[in-house]
Design a protein around this motif. Structure first.
Motif, short mmCIF file in Angstrom:
data_model
loop_
_atom_site.label_atom_id
_atom_site.label_comp_id
_atom_site.label_asym_id
_atom_site.label_seq_id
_atom_site.Cartn_x
_atom_site.Cartn_y
_atom_site.Cartn_z
N TYR A 202 -6.61 7.02 -9.74
CA TYR A 202 -5.55 6.43 -8.92
C TYR A 202 -5.78 6.74 -7.44
N TYR A 213 -0.92 -0.13 -3.99
CA TYR A 213 -0.64 0.69 -5.17
C TYR A 213 0.48 1.68 -4.88
N HIS A 218 5.43 -0.78 -6.12
CA HIS A 218 4.60 -1.46 -7.11
C HIS A 218 4.34 -0.53 -8.31
N ALA A 219 5.41 -0.06 -8.90
CA ALA A 219 5.30 0.92 -9.97
C ALA A 219 4.51 0.39 -11.18
N ASP A 220 4.69 -0.88 -11.52
CA ASP A 220 3.99 -1.45 -12.68
C ASP A 220 2.48 -1.41 -12.50
#
Length: 220
Positions: A202, A213, A218-220
């Motif tokens: 990540y 990100y 934009h948690a999904d």
């Protein structure tokens, strides 16, 4: 017929030599005004000031750029691998410019021309060090050529590990975090050694565009 072919071949060769000479003169002109890459040897980035209590517990932190400088020897192999995979798979093999990656990017950009898609870049980690430390982020061909020239010179002056160390400690990760150690604390409240493979992956995805990100937007 043979004489005609020879005539056109001669013209083509002459034009090619003229173009090559023009390119060489242009590159030589750009190379005269390049910044001094030797300043990288004295790199001292701004780091976080940490205040501890008498028992060693952390009381407060102050920083404009939340960064903890981390020598390359202290970065776990899985974290290095995550960044190399995301940014520059051939880092330890190329001389500063990845010719294969550059050719692939040119082909993809030609295929996507006029489609509205964002152009694919082919900057190596060394080129990014040259840009972040010594140049601006202007999207011009002139800046790109200077970046390539500096990348070759940096590779000749410093080891691959030193270049990777500079990169991992300088880059911006969003949320005011600079450098991989600061990013590990900001996003996961962990030291770099505690990061899982998924967490390292990540963080490696963030430098190209932290907002893409964003952990809350934009948690999904």
């Amino acid at each position: 017929m043979i004489r005609l072919i020879g005539y056109f071949f001669g013209i083509g060769t002459t034009l090619a030599l003229i173009v090559a000479a023009g390119v060489a003169i242009y590159i030589s002109h750009l190379a005269k005004d390049l910044p001094d890459y030797e300043v990288l040897a004295k790199y001292e980035p701004p780091v976080t000031t940490r205040i501890h209590a008498s028992d060693g517990s952390l009381m407060a932190e102050y920083a404009r750029e939340r960064r903890l400088y981390l020598p390359i020897q202290a970065v776990p192999d899985r974290v290095k691998a995550a960044f190399l995979s995301a940014e520059d798979k051939n880092f330890y093999n190329h001389p500063g410019i990845d010719v294969t990656g550059l050719g692939r990017a040119i082909i993809v950009n030609l295929q996507n021309f006029g489609s509205g898609r964002r152009q694919v870049g082919a900057s190596t980690i060394t080129q990014q060090v040259a840009k972040n430390f010594l140049l601006t982020s202007d999207q011009t061909y002139e800046r790109k050529i200077k970046e390539m020239i500096l990348a070759f010179r940096i590779e000749q002056a410093y080891s691959k590990d030193r270049i990777l160390e500079l990169y991992l400690n300088e880059i911006f990760f969003g949320f005011g975090a600079y450098g991989v150690a600061g990013a590990a604390l900001t996003y996961f409240d962990k030291s770099v050694n505690e990061l899982t493979v998924a967490e390292a992956a990540y963080l490696a995805s963030l430098p190209k565009g932290p907002n893409n990100y964003h952990p809350f937007k934009h948690a999904d």
